[in-house]
Design an enzyme around this catalytic site. Sequence first.
Site, PDB file in Angstrom:
ATOM      1  N   GLU A  90       0.929  -1.139   0.047  1.00  0.00           N
ATOM      2  CA  GLU A  90       0.133  -0.036   0.014  1.00  0.00           C
ATOM      3  C   GLU A  90       0.970   1.254  -0.095  1.00  0.00           C
ATOM      4  OE1 GLU A  90      -4.266  -1.245   2.019  1.00  0.00           O
ATOM      5  OE2 GLU A  90      -2.527  -0.817   3.565  1.00  0.00           O
ATOM      6  N   CYS A 103       3.728   8.628   0.469  1.00  0.00           N
ATOM      7  CA  CYS A 103       4.358   7.742   1.622  1.00  0.00           C
ATOM      8  C   CYS A 103       4.384   6.529   0.978  1.00  0.00           C
ATOM      9  CB  CYS A 103       3.385   7.944   2.919  1.00  0.00           C
ATOM     10  SG  CYS A 103       3.870   6.551   4.244  1.00  0.00           S
ATOM     11  N   CYS A 110       6.501  -6.685   7.173  1.00  0.00           N
ATOM     12  CA  CYS A 110       7.912  -6.287   8.140  1.00  0.00           C
ATOM     13  C   CYS A 110       8.219  -7.473   9.056  1.00  0.00           C
ATOM     14  CB  CYS A 110       7.503  -4.780   8.741  1.00  0.00           C
ATOM     15  SG  CYS A 110       8.894  -4.184   9.565  1.00  0.00           S
ATOM     16  N   CYS A 114       7.107  -4.378  15.800  1.00  0.00           N
ATOM     17  CA  CYS A 114       6.791  -3.195  16.631  1.00  0.00           C
ATOM     18  C   CYS A 114       5.227  -3.622  17.285  1.00  0.00           C
ATOM     19  CB  CYS A 114       6.876  -2.081  15.873  1.00  0.00           C
ATOM     20  SG  CYS A 114       8.434  -1.618  15.287  1.00  0.00           S
ATOM     21  N   CYS A 117       2.345  -1.388  15.620  1.00  0.00           N
ATOM     22  CA  CYS A 117       1.912  -1.416  14.252  1.00  0.00           C
ATOM     23  C   CYS A 117       1.199  -2.613  13.568  1.00  0.00           C
ATOM     24  CB  CYS A 117       3.513  -1.519  13.438  1.00  0.00           C
ATOM     25  SG  CYS A 117       3.549  -1.236  11.872  1.00  0.00           S
ATOM     26  N   GLY A 155       7.100  -1.606   6.125  1.00  0.00           N
ATOM     27  CA  GLY A 155       8.454  -2.124   6.270  1.00  0.00           C
ATOM     28  C   GLY A 155       9.642  -1.061   6.617  1.00  0.00           C
ATOM     29  N   GLU A 156      10.515  -1.794   6.794  1.00  0.00           N
ATOM     30  CA  GLU A 156      11.919  -0.913   7.500  1.00  0.00           C
ATOM     31  C   GLU A 156      12.639  -0.778   6.495  1.00  0.00           C
ATOM     32  OE1 GLU A 156      13.262   0.761  10.398  1.00  0.00           O
ATOM     33  OE2 GLU A 156      15.007   0.852   8.827  1.00  0.00           O
ATOM     34  N   SER A 187      12.338   6.937   7.028  1.00  0.00           N
ATOM     35  CA  SER A 187      12.252   6.797   8.311  1.00  0.00           C
ATOM     36  C   SER A 187      12.803   5.198   8.890  1.00  0.00           C
ATOM     37  CB  SER A 187      10.914   6.815   8.657  1.00  0.00           C
ATOM     38  OG  SER A 187      10.482   6.424   9.817  1.00  0.00           O
ATOM     39  N   LEU A 210      11.339   6.970  17.529  1.00  0.00           N
ATOM     40  CA  LEU A 210      12.019   6.964  19.041  1.00  0.00           C
ATOM     41  C   LEU A 210      10.836   6.384  20.078  1.00  0.00           C
ATOM     42  CD1 LEU A 210      13.649  10.321  20.310  1.00  0.00           C
ATOM     43  CD2 LEU A 210      12.987   8.180  21.887  1.00  0.00           C
ATOM     44  N   HIS A 211       9.795   6.782  20.194  1.00  0.00           N
ATOM     45  CA  HIS A 211       8.591   6.384  20.580  1.00  0.00           C
ATOM     46  C   HIS A 211       8.668   6.133  22.448  1.00  0.00           C
ATOM     47  CE1 HIS A 211       7.330   6.125  17.013  1.00  0.00           C
ATOM     48  NE2 HIS A 211       7.700   4.624  16.602  1.00  0.00           N
ATOM     49  N   HIS A 285      -3.437   5.427  16.320  1.00  0.00           N
ATOM     50  CA  HIS A 285      -4.620   4.901  15.746  1.00  0.00           C
ATOM     51  C   HIS A 285      -4.616   3.314  16.278  1.00  0.00           C
ATOM     52  CE1 HIS A 285      -4.790   8.200  13.406  1.00  0.00           C
ATOM     53  NE2 HIS A 285      -3.507   8.110  13.006  1.00  0.00           N
ATOM     54  N   CYS A 328      -1.031   6.637   9.787  1.00  0.00           N
ATOM     55  CA  CYS A 328       0.347   5.869  10.211  1.00  0.00           C
ATOM     56  C   CYS A 328       0.100   4.823  11.016  1.00  0.00           C
ATOM     57  CB  CYS A 328       1.204   7.135  11.358  1.00  0.00           C
ATOM     58  SG  CYS A 328       1.952   8.274  10.422  1.00  0.00           S
TER      59      CYS A 328
HETATM   60  S1  SF4 Z   1       6.879  -1.202   9.513  1.00  0.00           S
HETATM   61 FE1  SF4 Z   1       7.890   0.070  10.943  1.00  0.00          FE
HETATM   62  S2  SF4 Z   1       6.705   0.300  12.480  1.00  0.00           S
HETATM   63 FE2  SF4 Z   1       5.712  -1.322  11.653  1.00  0.00          FE
HETATM   64  S3  SF4 Z   1       7.031  -3.127  12.558  1.00  0.00           S
HETATM   65 FE3  SF4 Z   1       8.163  -2.501  10.751  1.00  0.00          FE
HETATM   66  S4  SF4 Z   1       9.484  -1.207  11.330  1.00  0.00           S
HETATM   67 FE4  SF4 Z   1       8.174  -1.373  13.158  1.00  0.00          FE
END
Ligand code: SF4
Length: 339
Positions: A90, A103, A110, A114, A117, A155-156, A187, A210-211, A285, A328
């Site tokens: 997406e 974006c 991923c 996290c 997410c 994804g990272e 990011s 950071l969070h 969210h 997000c």
């Molecule tokens: S997409 Fe970003 S926030 Fe979601 S699990 Fe992967 S690294 Fe973490």
Amino acid sequence: MEKLFGKTLAELKKITSDLKLPGFTAKQIADWLYKKEVSSIDDMTNLSKNVRARLNEKYEFGLTAPTRIQESIDGTKKYLFPTLQDKFVETAMIPEGDRVTVCVSSQVGCKMGCLFCFTAKQGFQGQLTADEIVNQIRSIDEAGEVSNIVYMGMGEPFDNLDEVLKSIEILTSDWGFAMSPRRITVSTIGIIPGMLTFLEQSEAHLAVSLHTPFNDERQKLMPVQVAYPIEQVIAEIKNWDFGRQRRVSFEYILFEGLNDTPIHVKELARLLDGMKCRINLIRFHPVPGTPLKSPGEKTIQTFKEQLNKKGILTTIRASRGEDIYAACGLLSTKELVKS
Ligand code: SF4
């Protein structure tokens, strides 16, 4: 058929040399791929019919159209793109005044796990290639209006570093889209080796998720904290010469009662002391299956004001596209399988 879209100028030169075409043909092809609104080799009208026919034998132009487009009441759009591996990713398009931000996703799902997410719940289903990343900008309705690109989708990015760097090369090179790298932000959750290579090889802005400034809390939210503690990530960034134009920012999703207290403000000020940076506060969210909740508006505002008082430029990111799950942390294509 191999795609031409997504090839660098060096790769196109190799192709034209293998086909024994004149050296300048590679640059002509790059112009058609990245600067003009055409979508087939036959449209490359400054190449002879013979050259086009030879290219058509082995190659295709290589754009991929979205298979679904959803539009939010606030104008945000979410595009669904099929991938080479029969999966889907997406992409969100966020209009804001005269800015159009896209974006993009860098992976299908991923691995990073996290807690907050939605993409994480999908697990990891594959890497995107550079052409699949750039296609998310080129194949949307607003392709000609894009002003900013953020690598904040699924994804990272630094877990798919080579393809992400290649996509940035295509977007920023004179022979490519010729965008300023200052309009691109990548990011990361803080994968240090990838981050350092990115800082060295690209000029784009960096955003770090950071969070929370506290080790134990961050470990619960983000397993990456074990391998790359945030203190180390920040120490590396502090060591880096960002120059005058390049920005580093920190993403901070607020969770009620977890990372939204004055103690967090104090520790953030200590951690980021001496850095020229910005914090973007993000409203959480709710994601199915997590106990996390967003604090109320008053807490969010107070948190922002306290950080600003400590001298850390802090803004609250407007929530966009929530009704279509484009906001997000809400991107996921888990249920979708190509038929
Ligand atoms: S997409 Fe970003 S926030 Fe979601 S699990 Fe992967 S690294 Fe973490």
